[in-house]
Scaffold this motif. Structure first.
Motif, PDB file in Angstrom:
ATOM      1  N   ALA A  72     -59.621   5.968   8.444  1.00 48.19           N
ATOM      2  CA  ALA A  72     -60.867   7.094   7.377  1.00 48.19           C
ATOM      3  C   ALA A  72     -59.903   8.740   7.888  1.00 48.19           C
ATOM      4  O   ALA A  72     -59.961   9.712   6.698  1.00 48.19           O
ATOM      5  CB  ALA A  72     -61.765   6.988   8.366  1.00 48.19           C
ATOM      6  N   ALA A  73     -59.323   9.283   9.198  1.00 52.29           N
ATOM      7  CA  ALA A  73     -58.837  10.427   8.984  1.00 52.29           C
ATOM      8  C   ALA A  73     -57.622  10.645   8.451  1.00 52.29           C
ATOM      9  O   ALA A  73     -56.939  11.808   8.600  1.00 52.29           O
ATOM     10  CB  ALA A  73     -58.348  10.824  11.062  1.00 52.29           C
ATOM     11  N   THR A  74     -56.819   9.912   8.227  1.00 48.55           N
ATOM     12  CA  THR A  74     -56.048  10.060   7.620  1.00 48.55           C
ATOM     13  C   THR A  74     -55.964  10.517   6.026  1.00 48.55           C
ATOM     14  O   THR A  74     -54.768  10.324   5.185  1.00 48.55           O
ATOM     15  CB  THR A  74     -54.484   9.208   7.271  1.00 48.55           C
ATOM     16  OG1 THR A  74     -55.899   7.768   6.761  1.00 48.55           O
ATOM     17  CG2 THR A  74     -54.955   8.056   9.034  1.00 48.55           C
ATOM     18  N   LEU A  75     -57.519  10.108   5.304  1.00 49.84           N
ATOM     19  CA  LEU A  75     -57.692  10.740   4.329  1.00 49.84           C
ATOM     20  C   LEU A  75     -56.394  11.940   3.933  1.00 49.84           C
ATOM     21  O   LEU A  75     -56.575  13.187   4.756  1.00 49.84           O
ATOM     22  CB  LEU A  75     -58.818  11.054   4.092  1.00 49.84           C
ATOM     23  CG  LEU A  75     -60.262  10.848   3.931  1.00 49.84           C
ATOM     24  CD1 LEU A  75     -61.476  10.992   3.647  1.00 49.84           C
ATOM     25  CD2 LEU A  75     -59.992   9.333   2.243  1.00 49.84           C
ATOM     26  N   PRO A  76     -56.222  12.164   2.671  1.00 43.94           N
ATOM     27  CA  PRO A  76     -55.106  13.465   1.789  1.00 43.94           C
ATOM     28  C   PRO A  76     -56.377  14.298   2.126  1.00 43.94           C
ATOM     29  O   PRO A  76     -56.053  14.423   1.013  1.00 43.94           O
ATOM     30  CB  PRO A  76     -53.585  12.818   1.406  1.00 43.94           C
ATOM     31  CG  PRO A  76     -55.290  11.939   0.729  1.00 43.94           C
ATOM     32  CD  PRO A  76     -55.540  11.455   1.638  1.00 43.94           C
ATOM     33  N   LEU A  77     -56.709  15.650   2.556  1.00 41.60           N
ATOM     34  CA  LEU A  77     -57.624  16.490   2.041  1.00 41.60           C
ATOM     35  C   LEU A  77     -57.437  17.604   1.605  1.00 41.60           C
ATOM     36  O   LEU A  77     -57.497  17.787   0.449  1.00 41.60           O
ATOM     37  CB  LEU A  77     -58.639  16.703   3.217  1.00 41.60           C
ATOM     38  CG  LEU A  77     -58.927  15.679   4.164  1.00 41.60           C
ATOM     39  CD1 LEU A  77     -59.602  16.991   5.398  1.00 41.60           C
ATOM     40  CD2 LEU A  77     -60.063  15.459   3.617  1.00 41.60           C
ATOM     41  N   LYS A  78     -55.523  17.958   1.943  1.00 43.53           N
ATOM     42  CA  LYS A  78     -55.057  18.762   0.873  1.00 43.53           C
ATOM     43  C   LYS A  78     -54.623  18.896  -0.529  1.00 43.53           C
ATOM     44  O   LYS A  78     -54.672  19.141  -1.617  1.00 43.53           O
ATOM     45  CB  LYS A  78     -54.180  18.890   1.966  1.00 43.53           C
ATOM     46  CG  LYS A  78     -53.042  20.262   1.477  1.00 43.53           C
ATOM     47  CD  LYS A  78     -51.763  20.773   1.808  1.00 43.53           C
ATOM     48  CE  LYS A  78     -51.133  21.387   1.227  1.00 43.53           C
ATOM     49  NZ  LYS A  78     -49.672  21.805   1.985  1.00 43.53           N
ATOM     50  N   THR A  79     -54.139  17.823  -0.611  1.00 43.51           N
ATOM     51  CA  THR A  79     -53.805  16.775  -2.091  1.00 43.51           C
ATOM     52  C   THR A  79     -55.528  16.115  -2.720  1.00 43.51           C
ATOM     53  O   THR A  79     -55.727  16.398  -4.133  1.00 43.51           O
ATOM     54  CB  THR A  79     -53.598  15.025  -2.203  1.00 43.51           C
ATOM     55  OG1 THR A  79     -52.466  15.405  -1.341  1.00 43.51           O
ATOM     56  CG2 THR A  79     -53.010  14.294  -3.338  1.00 43.51           C
ATOM     57  N   LEU A  80     -56.386  15.817  -2.211  1.00 44.75           N
ATOM     58  CA  LEU A  80     -57.483  16.147  -2.720  1.00 44.75           C
ATOM     59  C   LEU A  80     -57.799  17.571  -3.196  1.00 44.75           C
ATOM     60  O   LEU A  80     -59.054  17.174  -3.981  1.00 44.75           O
ATOM     61  CB  LEU A  80     -58.524  15.176  -1.833  1.00 44.75           C
ATOM     62  CG  LEU A  80     -58.437  13.503  -1.202  1.00 44.75           C
ATOM     63  CD1 LEU A  80     -59.773  13.190  -0.143  1.00 44.75           C
ATOM     64  CD2 LEU A  80     -58.473  12.849  -2.700  1.00 44.75           C
ATOM     65  N   ARG A  81     -57.842  18.536  -2.362  1.00 40.55           N
ATOM     66  CA  ARG A  81     -58.638  19.239  -2.768  1.00 40.55           C
ATOM     67  C   ARG A  81     -58.175  20.329  -3.775  1.00 40.55           C
ATOM     68  O   ARG A  81     -58.614  21.243  -5.158  1.00 40.55           O
ATOM     69  CB  ARG A  81     -58.472  20.230  -1.855  1.00 40.55           C
ATOM     70  CG  ARG A  81     -59.391  20.309  -0.845  1.00 40.55           C
ATOM     71  CD  ARG A  81     -58.851  20.401   0.719  1.00 40.55           C
ATOM     72  NE  ARG A  81     -59.996  20.455   2.076  1.00 40.55           N
ATOM     73  CZ  ARG A  81     -60.110  20.692   3.282  1.00 40.55           C
ATOM     74  NH1 ARG A  81     -58.852  21.217   3.300  1.00 40.55           N
ATOM     75  NH2 ARG A  81     -60.630  20.204   4.318  1.00 40.55           N
TER      76      ARG A  81
END
Length: 229
Positions: free
Chosen positions: A115-124
């Motif tokens: 779960a911690a590997t969610l690409p938050l920068k990409t998603l944003r």
């Protein structure tokens, strides 16, 4: 030359993708030995130095046919748009044989790491607006039909709604929201199953005749954080 623009209508005639993958020395192990033996495509598209637009897309893979259109606006800050329709897809054909699929045990540590590997920068940064229609879909022997999904993403908020489908004499409707703007992502899901034939579903899922009857499930779930805890 300063503002290049081109159009193209390529066609890929049917070919055996299995032979191509073998010649490239890539691994391929599918439950159906005839999977990927008939693949082809045709499309019309135009492009410039800043955008691309596929006005007509036709792709077929064995018995699966996909039609639609797609576009990417502003390569520097891409905005993706698509409308896709698929007649049928049996995903089980393309997965490894069931006996060779290894089920890794899931622990809180491994689940949290995933779960911690969610690409938050990409998603944003994701800018997306599209719809998908799938007439029939099979996975793990479970069959769902009349799938309709609309997905939109902008400024860190990804929203999949409405979502709908028919399965085992009943229906599904729901929505999924992922908010990646803060330090920790927030997820909200609203899921509804109505009048599903539990006996038929369990027979396909477990290959056993255990129960009979119909069931309905309603879930409204919220979660915060990058791991299960």
């Amino acid at each position: 030359i300063k503002t290049p623009h081109f159009t193209c209508t390529p066609t890929v005639r049917d070919f055996d993708a299995r032979q191509l993958i073998a010649k490239l020395g890539l691994p391929l192990n599918t439950a159906d030995p005839k999977a990927l033996t008939a693949v082809g495509a045709a499309l019309n598209y135009s492009a410039s130095a800043t955008a691309a637009d596929v006005t007509q897309l036709k792709l077929h893979m064995d018995q699966t046919h996909l039609n639609g259109n797609a576009a990417v606006k502003d390569f520097a800050h891409p905005a993706y748009r698509f409308q896709l329709t698929v007649d049928q897809l049996d995903a089980d054909r393309y997965l490894p044989p069931p006996a060779q699929q290894k089920a890794e045990p899931v622990t809180p540590a491994t689940a949290g790491a995933a779960a911690a590997t969610l690409p938050l920068k990409t998603l944003r940064a994701l800018n997306l607006d599209g719809t998908l229609s799938l007439a029939k879909f099979t996975l793990a022997r479970l069959t769902v039909s009349d799938i309709e999904a609309k997905v939109a993403a902008k400024a860190g908020v990804i929203h999949a709604a409405p979502l709908s489908a028919k399965l085992y004499g009943g229906s599904y409707s729901g929505s999924l929201l992922l908010d990646a703007r803060g330090k920790a992502p927030q997820i909200a899901a609203n899921e509804n199953l109505e009048g599903v034939d539990i006996g038929a579903l369990s027979r396909d899922m477990l290959n056993k005749d255990l129960v009979a009857g119909t069931g309905s499930v309603h879930m409204n779930l919220h979660g915060t954080g990058a791991d299960p805890q």
